[in-house]
Motif scaffolding. Structure first.
Motif, PDB file in Angstrom:
ATOM      1  N   TRP A  60       0.812  -1.221   0.000  1.00 32.54           N
ATOM      2  CA  TRP A  60       0.000   0.000   0.000  1.00 32.54           C
ATOM      3  C   TRP A  60       0.848   1.274   0.000  1.00 32.54           C
ATOM      4  CZ3 TRP A  60       1.493   2.585   4.229  1.00 32.54           C
ATOM      5  CH2 TRP A  60       1.946   1.852   5.319  1.00 32.54           C
ATOM      6  N   ASN A  61       2.154   1.146   0.131  1.00 32.01           N
ATOM      7  CA  ASN A  61       3.050   2.307   0.095  1.00 32.01           C
ATOM      8  C   ASN A  61       2.896   2.986  -1.278  1.00 32.01           C
ATOM      9  OD1 ASN A  61       5.445   3.899  -0.425  1.00 32.01           O
ATOM     10  ND2 ASN A  61       6.487   2.809   1.219  1.00 32.01           N
ATOM     11  N   PRO A  62       2.696   4.298  -1.320  1.00 36.52           N
ATOM     12  CA  PRO A  62       2.498   4.964  -2.619  1.00 36.52           C
ATOM     13  C   PRO A  62       3.718   4.878  -3.544  1.00 36.52           C
ATOM     14  CG  PRO A  62       2.607   6.577  -0.837  1.00 36.52           C
ATOM     15  CD  PRO A  62       2.593   5.218  -0.197  1.00 36.52           C
ATOM     16  N   GLU A  63       4.890   4.596  -3.010  1.00 32.53           N
ATOM     17  CA  GLU A  63       6.099   4.451  -3.839  1.00 32.53           C
ATOM     18  C   GLU A  63       6.377   3.002  -4.213  1.00 32.53           C
ATOM     19  OE1 GLU A  63       8.971   6.280  -1.211  1.00 32.53           O
ATOM     20  OE2 GLU A  63       8.819   8.162  -2.318  1.00 32.53           O
ATOM     21  N   ALA A  64       5.544   2.074  -3.752  1.00 33.08           N
ATOM     22  CA  ALA A  64       5.798   0.645  -3.971  1.00 33.08           C
ATOM     23  C   ALA A  64       5.666   0.267  -5.438  1.00 33.08           C
ATOM     24  CB  ALA A  64       4.852  -0.204  -3.128  1.00 33.08           C
ATOM     25  N   ILE A  65       6.535  -0.641  -5.855  1.00 39.41           N
ATOM     26  CA  ILE A  65       6.476  -1.236  -7.183  1.00 39.41           C
ATOM     27  C   ILE A  65       6.521  -2.755  -7.035  1.00 39.41           C
ATOM     28  CG2 ILE A  65       7.609   0.712  -8.345  1.00 39.41           C
ATOM     29  CD1 ILE A  65      10.166  -1.164  -8.490  1.00 39.41           C
ATOM     30  N   ARG A  66       6.131  -3.425  -8.084  1.00 42.59           N
ATOM     31  CA  ARG A  66       6.298  -4.878  -8.164  1.00 42.59           C
ATOM     32  C   ARG A  66       7.543  -5.127  -9.001  1.00 42.59           C
ATOM     33  NH1 ARG A  66       3.198  -9.003 -11.820  1.00 42.59           N
ATOM     34  NH2 ARG A  66       3.699 -10.949 -10.761  1.00 42.59           N
ATOM     35  N   PHE A  67       8.471  -5.908  -8.461  1.00 48.44           N
ATOM     36  CA  PHE A  67       9.699  -6.308  -9.158  1.00 48.44           C
ATOM     37  C   PHE A  67       9.621  -7.820  -9.271  1.00 48.44           C
ATOM     38  CE2 PHE A  67      14.199  -7.666  -8.977  1.00 48.44           C
ATOM     39  CZ  PHE A  67      14.685  -6.987 -10.083  1.00 48.44           C
ATOM     40  N   HIS A  68       9.529  -8.328 -10.499  1.00 48.12           N
ATOM     41  CA  HIS A  68       9.267  -9.762 -10.660  1.00 48.12           C
ATOM     42  C   HIS A  68       9.921 -10.294 -11.932  1.00 48.12           C
ATOM     43  CE1 HIS A  68       6.160  -9.632 -13.924  1.00 48.12           C
ATOM     44  NE2 HIS A  68       6.256  -8.351 -13.620  1.00 48.12           N
ATOM     45  N   GLY A  69       9.908 -11.602 -12.068  1.00 49.47           N
ATOM     46  CA  GLY A  69      10.464 -12.231 -13.254  1.00 49.47           C
ATOM     47  C   GLY A  69      10.500 -13.735 -13.092  1.00 49.47           C
ATOM     48  N   THR A  70      11.189 -14.381 -14.032  1.00 48.71           N
ATOM     49  CA  THR A  70      11.314 -15.832 -14.034  1.00 48.71           C
ATOM     50  C   THR A  70      12.787 -16.203 -14.102  1.00 48.71           C
ATOM     51  OG1 THR A  70       9.198 -16.047 -15.171  1.00 48.71           O
ATOM     52  CG2 THR A  70      10.658 -17.940 -15.271  1.00 48.71           C
TER      53      THR A  70
END
Length: 193
Positions: free
Chosen positions: A43-53
């Motif tokens: 919920w942090n307004p600066e949050a991002i999703r960092f993902h991959g395989t």
């Protein structure tokens, strides 16, 4: 007088290096921890999703890898003592650990780090532990172009770039060997590379 201690080991034998060992498939009971992938609260307004395989040399997903990330805060400041395993739901810790799922996919909630210095691009440090790796691997996920990328052969630079794939989402796939192998880094000296 003997140079043996009370256990029967010599001074030399107590300081020998032990052999390296691969991480999987039995890491699951000890290394992952609650909240490990949540470097920042979702919920942090600066949050991002960092993902991959994570894939092997044949392009097949690696189902038993473990990744760690370290990053600066959104202003590019090192997290320092705040970087920890502790999760309070508010503090950006800078450090995260996530296991992949059966399809080799991982995901972190973090912040897009700020640039560490003028003229430098923001990046996350990424460490990969996986089956068959006797030593963990280090790489970086850059969010913008950086002078360091010019030192990497042009055909391999993209393996060091996190690609935006949504409003607040970045994809960073890792290939352990073969065509499209991710550039892995060796750190010399004090390890701050």
């Amino acid at each position: 007088m003997s140079d043996l201690d009370e256990s029967g080991a010599t001074e030399h034998a107590r300081h020998l290096q032990t052999p390296s060992q691969t991480v999987g498939p039995f890491f699951g009971y000890a290394l992952p921890y609650e909240g490990g992938p949540e470097v920042a609260a979702p919920w942090n307004p600066e949050a991002i999703r960092f993902h991959g395989t994570v894939c092997d040399g044949a392009g097949e997903p690696v189902p038993d890898a473990l990744l760690e990330i370290w990053g600066a805060d959104a202003r590019g400041r090192p997290i320092g003592e705040r970087g920890s395993l502790h999760r309070d739901g508010h503090t950006v810790t800078g450090f995260g650990r996530a296991a992949v799922d059966r399809a080799g996919h991982y995901s972190f909630t973090t912040v897009r780090p700020g640039a560490p210095a003028p003229g430098r691009a923001p990046y996350l440090l990424v460490t990969v532990f996986a089956r068959g790796l006797l030593h963990h691997l280090f790489t970086r996920a850059y969010f913008d172009d950086d002078p360091f990328l010019a030192t990497v052969p042009e055909g391999r630079r993209d393996t060091l770039r996190a690609v935006r794939d949504g409003e607040r989402s970045y994809r960073f796939d890792i290939r352990l060997q073969g065509d499209g192998e991710t550039v892995f880094l060796d750190f010399i000296g004090d390890g701050r590379g």
